[in-house]
Design a protein around this motif. Structure first.
Motif, mmCIF file in Angstrom:
data_model
loop_
_atom_site.group_PDB
_atom_site.id
_atom_site.type_symbol
_atom_site.label_atom_id
_atom_site.label_comp_id
_atom_site.label_asym_id
_atom_site.label_seq_id
_atom_site.Cartn_x
_atom_site.Cartn_y
_atom_site.Cartn_z
ATOM 1 N N HIS A 45 0.851 -1.194 0.000
ATOM 2 C CA HIS A 45 0.000 0.000 0.000
ATOM 3 C C HIS A 45 0.879 1.234 0.000
ATOM 4 O O HIS A 45 1.236 1.751 1.050
ATOM 5 C CB HIS A 45 -0.942 -0.019 1.213
ATOM 6 C CG HIS A 45 -1.991 -1.076 1.119
ATOM 7 N ND1 HIS A 45 -3.120 -0.932 0.338
ATOM 8 C CD2 HIS A 45 -2.071 -2.313 1.668
ATOM 9 C CE1 HIS A 45 -3.856 -2.026 0.423
ATOM 10 N NE2 HIS A 45 -3.243 -2.875 1.225
ATOM 11 N N PHE A 47 0.483 4.308 -0.570
ATOM 12 C CA PHE A 47 0.000 5.473 0.173
ATOM 13 C C PHE A 47 -0.207 5.140 1.649
ATOM 14 O O PHE A 47 0.359 5.794 2.533
ATOM 15 C CB PHE A 47 -1.305 5.993 -0.447
ATOM 16 C CG PHE A 47 -1.989 7.018 0.426
ATOM 17 C CD1 PHE A 47 -1.382 8.252 0.672
ATOM 18 C CD2 PHE A 47 -3.214 6.745 1.035
ATOM 19 C CE1 PHE A 47 -1.992 9.193 1.503
ATOM 20 C CE2 PHE A 47 -3.825 7.687 1.858
ATOM 21 C CZ PHE A 47 -3.214 8.909 2.092
ATOM 22 N N TRP A 48 -0.966 4.105 1.917
ATOM 23 C CA TRP A 48 -1.357 3.838 3.311
ATOM 24 C C TRP A 48 -0.165 3.501 4.193
ATOM 25 O O TRP A 48 -0.195 3.723 5.400
ATOM 26 C CB TRP A 48 -2.461 2.768 3.373
ATOM 27 C CG TRP A 48 -3.781 3.394 3.044
ATOM 28 C CD1 TRP A 48 -4.524 3.201 1.908
ATOM 29 C CD2 TRP A 48 -4.483 4.375 3.821
ATOM 30 N NE1 TRP A 48 -5.650 4.001 1.937
ATOM 31 C CE2 TRP A 48 -5.650 4.730 3.102
ATOM 32 C CE3 TRP A 48 -4.243 4.988 5.049
ATOM 33 C CZ2 TRP A 48 -6.568 5.673 3.587
ATOM 34 C CZ3 TRP A 48 -5.154 5.919 5.527
ATOM 35 C CH2 TRP A 48 -6.299 6.249 4.803
ATOM 36 N N PHE A 180 -18.047 9.512 1.650
ATOM 37 C CA PHE A 180 -18.350 9.971 0.281
ATOM 38 C C PHE A 180 -17.099 10.245 -0.546
ATOM 39 O O PHE A 180 -17.080 11.162 -1.375
ATOM 40 C CB PHE A 180 -19.270 11.210 0.318
ATOM 41 C CG PHE A 180 -20.547 10.969 1.084
ATOM 42 C CD1 PHE A 180 -21.449 10.004 0.642
ATOM 43 C CD2 PHE A 180 -20.841 11.659 2.253
ATOM 44 C CE1 PHE A 180 -22.623 9.758 1.360
ATOM 45 C CE2 PHE A 180 -22.003 11.414 2.975
ATOM 46 C CZ PHE A 180 -22.901 10.459 2.523
ATOM 47 N N LEU A 181 -16.044 9.467 -0.318
ATOM 48 C CA LEU A 181 -14.866 9.548 -1.189
ATOM 49 C C LEU A 181 -15.274 8.997 -2.550
ATOM 50 O O LEU A 181 -15.715 7.846 -2.659
ATOM 51 C CB LEU A 181 -13.721 8.712 -0.589
ATOM 52 C CG LEU A 181 -12.532 8.417 -1.504
ATOM 53 C CD1 LEU A 181 -11.848 9.696 -1.952
ATOM 54 C CD2 LEU A 181 -11.530 7.500 -0.795
ATOM 55 N N VAL A 183 -14.288 9.238 -6.901
ATOM 56 C CA VAL A 183 -13.578 9.747 -8.079
ATOM 57 C C VAL A 183 -14.371 9.293 -9.308
ATOM 58 O O VAL A 183 -14.759 8.110 -9.400
ATOM 59 C CB VAL A 183 -12.121 9.216 -8.116
ATOM 60 C CG1 VAL A 183 -11.470 9.479 -9.472
ATOM 61 C CG2 VAL A 183 -11.293 9.835 -6.987
ATOM 62 N N ARG A 188 -10.332 7.087 -12.696
ATOM 63 C CA ARG A 188 -9.876 6.098 -11.712
ATOM 64 C C ARG A 188 -8.425 5.685 -11.961
ATOM 65 O O ARG A 188 -7.909 5.814 -13.079
ATOM 66 C CB ARG A 188 -10.767 4.840 -11.785
ATOM 67 C CG ARG A 188 -12.216 5.098 -11.422
ATOM 68 C CD ARG A 188 -12.462 5.027 -9.928
ATOM 69 N NE ARG A 188 -13.795 5.553 -9.589
ATOM 70 C CZ ARG A 188 -14.919 4.836 -9.562
ATOM 71 N NH1 ARG A 188 -14.878 3.548 -9.878
ATOM 72 N NH2 ARG A 188 -16.058 5.394 -9.219
ATOM 73 N N SER A 189 -7.806 5.165 -10.883
ATOM 74 C CA SER A 189 -6.454 4.582 -10.909
ATOM 75 C C SER A 189 -5.374 5.577 -11.291
ATOM 76 O O SER A 189 -4.336 5.200 -11.840
ATOM 77 C CB SER A 189 -6.391 3.365 -11.869
ATOM 78 O OG SER A 189 -7.369 2.435 -11.490
ATOM 79 N N ARG A 191 -4.264 7.793 -8.916
ATOM 80 C CA ARG A 191 -3.767 8.222 -7.603
ATOM 81 C C ARG A 191 -4.372 9.558 -7.156
ATOM 82 O O ARG A 191 -3.726 10.327 -6.444
ATOM 83 C CB ARG A 191 -2.220 8.294 -7.595
ATOM 84 C CG ARG A 191 -1.494 7.069 -8.112
ATOM 85 C CD ARG A 191 -1.727 5.821 -7.365
ATOM 86 N NE ARG A 191 -1.320 5.827 -5.961
ATOM 87 C CZ ARG A 191 -1.440 4.768 -5.153
ATOM 88 N NH1 ARG A 191 -1.941 3.623 -5.606
ATOM 89 N NH2 ARG A 191 -1.084 4.850 -3.894
ATOM 90 N N LEU A 192 -5.616 9.806 -7.579
ATOM 91 C CA LEU A 192 -6.302 11.015 -7.087
ATOM 92 C C LEU A 192 -6.811 10.813 -5.659
ATOM 93 O O LEU A 192 -6.836 11.759 -4.868
ATOM 94 C CB LEU A 192 -7.508 11.339 -7.979
ATOM 95 C CG LEU A 192 -7.347 12.380 -9.064
ATOM 96 C CD1 LEU A 192 -8.681 12.579 -9.790
ATOM 97 C CD2 LEU A 192 -6.879 13.720 -8.486
ATOM 98 N N ALA A 193 -7.202 9.574 -5.328
ATOM 99 C CA ALA A 193 -7.775 9.319 -3.997
ATOM 100 C C ALA A 193 -6.794 9.716 -2.876
ATOM 101 O O ALA A 193 -7.185 10.412 -1.932
ATOM 102 C CB ALA A 193 -8.225 7.870 -3.869
ATOM 103 N N PRO A 194 -5.516 9.326 -2.963
ATOM 104 C CA PRO A 194 -4.592 9.748 -1.890
ATOM 105 C C PRO A 194 -4.492 11.274 -1.758
ATOM 106 O O PRO A 194 -4.345 11.782 -0.647
ATOM 107 C CB PRO A 194 -3.247 9.141 -2.321
ATOM 108 C CG PRO A 194 -3.620 7.937 -3.129
ATOM 109 C CD PRO A 194 -4.863 8.351 -3.864
ATOM 110 N N THR A 215 -15.313 3.887 7.210
ATOM 111 C CA THR A 215 -15.543 2.490 6.842
ATOM 112 C C THR A 215 -15.298 2.340 5.352
ATOM 113 O O THR A 215 -15.393 3.313 4.601
ATOM 114 C CB THR A 215 -17.000 2.036 7.128
ATOM 115 O OG1 THR A 215 -17.896 2.933 6.469
ATOM 116 C CG2 THR A 215 -17.301 2.013 8.615
ATOM 117 N N LEU A 220 -7.824 -2.261 3.943
ATOM 118 C CA LEU A 220 -6.703 -1.307 3.984
ATOM 119 C C LEU A 220 -5.992 -1.547 5.307
ATOM 120 O O LEU A 220 -6.549 -2.170 6.211
ATOM 121 C CB LEU A 220 -7.263 0.127 3.972
ATOM 122 C CG LEU A 220 -8.190 0.491 2.803
ATOM 123 C CD1 LEU A 220 -8.944 1.767 3.120
ATOM 124 C CD2 LEU A 220 -7.386 0.637 1.515
#
Ligand code: MYA
Length: 431
Positions: A45, A47-48, A180-181, A183, A188-189, A191-194, A215, A220
């Motif tokens: 992971h 990012f995590w 409500f995350l 994209v 998608r994919s 790396r906008l989420a991080p 949740t 993760l």
């Protein structure tokens, strides 16, 4: 149908002798789930692994203390500027009071938010629901974060936080609940989420808040608990027609309809909708009940008024008022979260009720929840969903709930819980 942030669809298809879906220990589904979870633990992971969350490598390390993972940094050291986005995008703070913005958020989520594994259902949070979920007491406008395309102003990504006092064992902490995350499917994919997560973290830090709860349906680093949704058919014919559930072996449609039939009206004397004047009594009842769980919200009267006073098509709450003493002895509630049914010629919407907070002191929980099912049926819901958290396991099988096919993982940010909790130790419902 699997709930919030887990996939919104699908019942585990094993059936017990009565035709009610059941969990068969060692079934292919549960074995494959165990294998998937084991694989998830081995995954990198990028990012995590950089975040203050429990890391998989530390799962068996008994020496790490329970509590915050990092100390707060001085506010003067919190980054002042938003994180960088790819050139064609820009940040916006979404004004949830504006009708136009509500429509934009609604459209983004309705078309791009959580789907089940087979892409048959997608959550369809209503605008009224979003206004309720995003404006609790003390909310911060700056925590409703969007990403727009610079040229067109189109909203293409979203993440939100709301403040909530959450107790972890004996420590009550003001946290952010992140939800409500989203994209847009076309982005998608990348790396906008991080980047969204880092930006909401920065804005939460600016309010001197250092912990968060969330949740997700995905594994993760590292869940504090892993829960399962259960589903009680209220409109079995529609659920079967749309592929949410399947007709059991040796079952006919008419036997199935009979199996799930409920009484026309509620059974418990003094069962009625909650009203504003009930807020103090409901708060006392809830606070006392939630004190039993390892992780639970620390509600005051303002919170109870916001989260539990009925709002049409958003949240329903009922209580039992003793007809003689007028004491409020029991409470049950559910929220409304429909799903779009994708690609079905006959139906476009599944109306689902989700069990919220329930407290029984005088009325047996089983009877209370049966009354909740009866009112949900009266109000035309197709299915009633409940997690196996709190004391829910005590009524699920008996009231003919069947297990769902997904899991919902609970997480805390910057707070370590020493051993994973059992679902029954959790007293927290996130939307
Ligand atoms: S859960 C609901 C999530 N939303 C959906 O499932 C809707 C449909 N899916 C999407 O919109 C996208 O697939 C999303 C990912 C946006 C989910 N939670 O940009 P990427 C990690 C956390 O290339 P995309 C909810 O709302 C993933 O492991 N992280 O991926 C609660 C990978 O990191 P790493 C997630 O698919 C949200 C990285 O993102 C999730 O285009 C709580 C890949 O990024 C997820 N659900 O976009 C957020 N899914 O390489 C955390 C993927 O390390 C809050 N990822 O594995 C933390 C607390 C913050 C506040 C702290 C304050 C103190």
């Amino acid at each position: 149908m699997v709930g919030s942030n887990s996939s919104p669809g699908g019942q585990d298809q094993n059936q017990d002798d009565n035709g009610v879906p059941s969990e068969i220990e060692g079934s292919i589904e549960s074995l494959s789930r165990k294998a998937q979870n084991a694989l998830a633990l081995a995954k990198k992971h990028k990012f995590w692994e950089t975040q203050p969350v429990g890391q998989f490598k530390d799962v068996d390390n008994r020496k790490l203390p329970e509590g915050p993972i990092e100390d707060p940094t001085p506010l003067s050291e919190v980054r002042k500027e938003p994180y960088n986005l790819p050139n064609q995008y820009e940040w916006c703070t979404c004004d949830i009071d504006s009708e136009d913005t509500q429509t934009e958020i609604y459209n983004l989520l309705t078309n791009n938010y959580v789907e089940d594994d087979e892409n048959m259902f997608r959550f369809d949070y209503s605008k009224e629901f979003l206004k309720w979920a995003l404006r609790p007491p003390g909310y911060f406008k700056s925590w409703h974060i969007g990403v727009r395309v610079k040229n067109t102003r189109k909203l293409v990504a979203f993440i939100t936080g709301v403040p909530a006092k959450i107790r972890a064992r004996d420590r009550s902490i003001l946290m952010a609940e992140i939800n409500f995350l989203c994209v847009h499917k076309k982005l998608r994919s990348k790396r906008l989420a991080p980047v969204l997560i880092k930006e909401v973290t920065r804005r939460v830090h600016l309010e001197n808040i250092w912990q968060a709860a969330y949740t997700a349906g995905v594994v993760l680093p590292t869940p504090i608990a892993t829960c399962q949704y259960w589903h009680r058919s209220l409109n079995p014919k529609k659920l079967i027609d749309v592929g949410f559930s399947r007709l059991g072996a040796r079952m006919t449609m008419s036997r199935t309809i009979k199996l799930y039939r409920l009484p026309e009206s509620t059974i418990t004397p003094g069962f009625r909708a909650m009203e504003r004047h009930d807020v103090p009594a409901v708060t006392r009842l809830l606070r006392n009940y939630l004190s039993k769980f390892a992780v639970a919200p620390d509600f005051n009267e303002d919170d109870v008024e916001h989260w539990l006073l009925p709002t049409e098509n958003v949240v329903d709450s009922f209580l039992v008022e003793n007809p003689d003493t007028h004491e409020i002895t029991d409470f049950c509630s559910f929220y409304t979260l429909p799903s779009s049914i994708l690609g079905n010629a006959n139906y476009s919407m599944l109306k689902a009720a989700y069990s919220y907070y329930n407290v029984s002191t005088q009325t047996p929980l089983l009877q209370l929840m049966n009354d909740a099912l009866i009112v949900a049926k009266q109000k035309d819901y197709d299915v009633f969903n409940a997690l196996d958290i709190m004391q829910n396991e005590s009524f699920l099988k008996e009231l003919k709930f069947g297990p769902g096919d997904g899991q919902l993982h609970y997480y805390l940010y910057n707070y370590r819980i020493k051993d994973a909790l059992k679902p029954s130790e959790l007293g927290l419902v996130l939307l």
